[in-house]
Write an enzyme that holds these catalytic residues in place. Structure first.
Site, PDB file in Angstrom:
ATOM      1  N   GLU A   8       0.828  -1.207   0.000  1.00 37.50           N
ATOM      2  CA  GLU A   8       0.000   0.000   0.000  1.00 37.50           C
ATOM      3  C   GLU A   8       0.864   1.259   0.000  1.00 37.50           C
ATOM      4  O   GLU A   8       0.500   2.278  -0.603  1.00 37.50           O
ATOM      5  CB  GLU A   8      -0.930   0.001   1.221  1.00 37.50           C
ATOM      6  CG  GLU A   8      -2.014  -1.063   1.169  1.00 37.50           C
ATOM      7  CD  GLU A   8      -2.883  -0.943  -0.070  1.00 37.50           C
ATOM      8  OE1 GLU A   8      -3.197   0.205  -0.482  1.00 37.50           O
ATOM      9  OE2 GLU A   8      -3.250  -1.984  -0.644  1.00 37.50           O
TER      10      GLU A   8
ATOM     11  N   SER B 120      19.153  -7.633  -9.268  1.00 34.39           N
ATOM     12  CA  SER B 120      17.954  -7.640 -10.107  1.00 34.39           C
ATOM     13  C   SER B 120      18.003  -8.658 -11.249  1.00 34.39           C
ATOM     14  O   SER B 120      16.990  -9.308 -11.526  1.00 34.39           O
ATOM     15  CB  SER B 120      17.709  -6.240 -10.683  1.00 34.39           C
ATOM     16  OG  SER B 120      17.361  -5.337  -9.671  1.00 34.39           O
TER      17      SER B 120
ATOM     18  N   HIS C 240       3.217 -10.124  -9.629  1.00 26.63           N
ATOM     19  CA  HIS C 240       4.667 -10.351  -9.625  1.00 26.63           C
ATOM     20  C   HIS C 240       5.372  -9.225  -8.887  1.00 26.63           C
ATOM     21  O   HIS C 240       6.283  -9.451  -8.087  1.00 26.63           O
ATOM     22  CB  HIS C 240       5.205 -10.451 -11.057  1.00 26.63           C
ATOM     23  CG  HIS C 240       6.695 -10.535 -11.109  1.00 26.63           C
ATOM     24  ND1 HIS C 240       7.380 -11.672 -10.749  1.00 26.63           N
ATOM     25  CD2 HIS C 240       7.635  -9.621 -11.460  1.00 26.63           C
ATOM     26  CE1 HIS C 240       8.678 -11.455 -10.878  1.00 26.63           C
ATOM     27  NE2 HIS C 240       8.864 -10.223 -11.300  1.00 26.63           N
ATOM     28  N   SER C 241       4.975  -8.031  -9.153  1.00 26.88           N
ATOM     29  CA  SER C 241       5.507  -6.855  -8.464  1.00 26.88           C
ATOM     30  C   SER C 241       4.469  -5.753  -8.594  1.00 26.88           C
ATOM     31  O   SER C 241       3.402  -5.931  -9.200  1.00 26.88           O
ATOM     32  CB  SER C 241       6.840  -6.404  -9.071  1.00 26.88           C
ATOM     33  OG  SER C 241       6.629  -5.807 -10.345  1.00 26.88           O
TER      34      SER C 241
END
Length: 446
Positions: A122, A208, A337-338
């Site tokens: 959030e 990443s 996923h993200s």
């Protein structure tokens, strides 16, 4: 073809293994998943070259009939589990018989992670942080495996293993500091959110690019073997990352160099946004293990005890025998996923709701605790309130802190800063001196 024949022999002609897959891990001399590496066996001496093949590249028999091996020669590696979806132990002999205190730590780690995920997700939606990745639905794979390791074991994560750090008592304040990139961030604000790392807890900083950690982890395991360190390296990755070339290189190096490493694949069904039906045609990731000479097992990733048992036994044998193990934990990514992903584009809401409501690792463990009388509704209510308070306190503290000094962009790479980098640092200083009013420099440490 030789690989397929060897694999067919390993599992036999019947449908599946026929016994609990974990037993294969426990039989160091057995054929099948726990069979010895071919190169460890001395080649037999034959009286005639016509008797049996002597090619150095495979262990096989001659046949006189043209026959291609079908990809479905093996019928689905079975999924090892300890608890059913109602939290009941299926086979008492597989019950790890963990003490109440430890099982409660499992539960509190998983639920605290879930609470942190909701608040930080959030937070990103409100523009407070730039990016986030939740762990919804995969908490059991993190905690079950982390609990089976020694605290000195080295962890290489992908980016969805925050529960491993959570179980190792990584402070909420540092989770928040990393996601906010503030002055308390161990990485000094240089990394994307959720790219955690902690030297004291032997958790290598996340990168990443997909799968780059796999060959790196093998190198670390080889170093541990040479040093007789009596430790294991565990390398986490998703089934999507297993399609990268680094996965092939890592598996092969680990097998041929006989490294004490556990490859832990979280098969959550969708990689970044691609369903497994479009990722591969074989039987998942565990089926690839025998082709590399790696002992393998498939477990129910939503069963924290199954994950614990498999990882504990794999760790014991990896250290004792100096060889790699592959664990494929079948689970489901409930979240996107993200925060850059909208999973409704490639799966239905009904599908997600099924896994969230019917087969969630947290609810399964809660059922177990309730059935043992180790947890009740009042404790649940109090813990939810307490855990949210903990997360919110760390969250508010992280928001109040300044960002690191911009000059830290240029430090910690070279012992002596090279000329080119120094020129860039001076250029930034001149730019900020001229146009500093256009930047929120008061949010940064001086």
């Amino acid at each position: 073809m030789a690989v397929a024949i060897a694999a067919a022999r390993a599992w036999g002609p019947s449908r599946g293994l026929g016994r609990a897959a974990l037993l294969a891990l426990r039989r160091p001399g057995a054929r099948g998943l726990a069979r010895s590496h071919p190169h460890r066996q001395q080649q037999q001496q034959f009286s005639s070259l016509d008797d049996k093949p002597q090619f150095p590249g495979a262990s096989a028999e001659f046949i006189d009939k043209l026959e291609f091996i079908q990809p479905n020669v093996i019928s689905g590696i079975p999924i090892y589990r300890v608890m059913d979806r109602q939290g009941q132990i299926i086979n008492p002999s597989e019950d790890p018989h963990l003490p109440q205190e430890k099982v409660l730590k499992f539960y509190k780690s998983m639920t605290l992670l879930n609470t942190m995920d909701r608040i930080l997700y959030e937070s990103q939606r409100q523009g407070r942080i730039s990016f986030y990745m939740t762990n919804y639905g995969e908490e059991g794979t993190h905690v079950g495996s982390a609990a089976a390791l020694d605290n000195m074991d080295l962890v290489f994560g992908q980016y969805r293993e925050a529960g491993v750090l959570m179980y190792r008592d990584y402070p909420l304040e540092l989770f928040m500091a990393q996601c906010y990139g503030n002055v308390s961030d161990l990485g000094k604000g240089r990394q994307m959110p959720v790219h955690y790392g902690c030297k004291e807890r032997h958790f290598v900083t996340i990168s990443s690019p997909l799968a780059t950690q796999i060959p790196q982890a093998v190198g670390a395991a080889y170093a541990a073997k040479r040093a007789n360190a009596n430790r294991v390296v565990i390398c986490y990755f998703g089934e999507g990352a297993a399609s990268e070339g680094d996965a092939h290189a890592g598996f092969n190096f680990a097998a041929t160099l006989e490294c004490p490493i556990i490859f832990f694949c979280r098969n959550n069904g969708y990689a970044i946004s691609t369903p497994t039906s479009e990722q591969y045609r074989g039987d998942g990731i565990a089926a690839r293990g025998p082709g590399y000479g790696i002992i393998s097992i498939r477990v129910d990733g939503n069963d924290v005890f199954a994950v614990y048992n498999a990882t504990k036994e794999a760790r014991r044998r990896a250290v004792a025998e100096n060889q790699p193990f592959l664990i494929e934990a079948m689970t489901y990514r409930i979240g996107h996923h993200s925060t850059s992903d909208d999973s409704s584009a490639y799966r239905s809401v009904d599908e997600v709701n099924y896994w969230d409501k019917q087969d969630h690792p947290i609810s399964r463990l809660r059922h177990y605790l309730l059935s043992r009388g180790w947890w009740d509704d009042e404790q649940e209510k109090a813990w939810r309130k307490q855990s949210r308070k903990k997360v919110m306190e760390a969250f508010e503290q992280a928001e109040r802190k300044l960002k690191p000094n911009p000059n830290l962009l240029f430090s910690d790479v070279y012992q002596e800063m090279p000329t080119q980098l120094r020129k860039q640092q001076e250029s930034l200083a001149r730019h900020l001196q001229t146009y500093g009013e256009h930047y929120p420099l008061d949010h940064f440490e001086k």
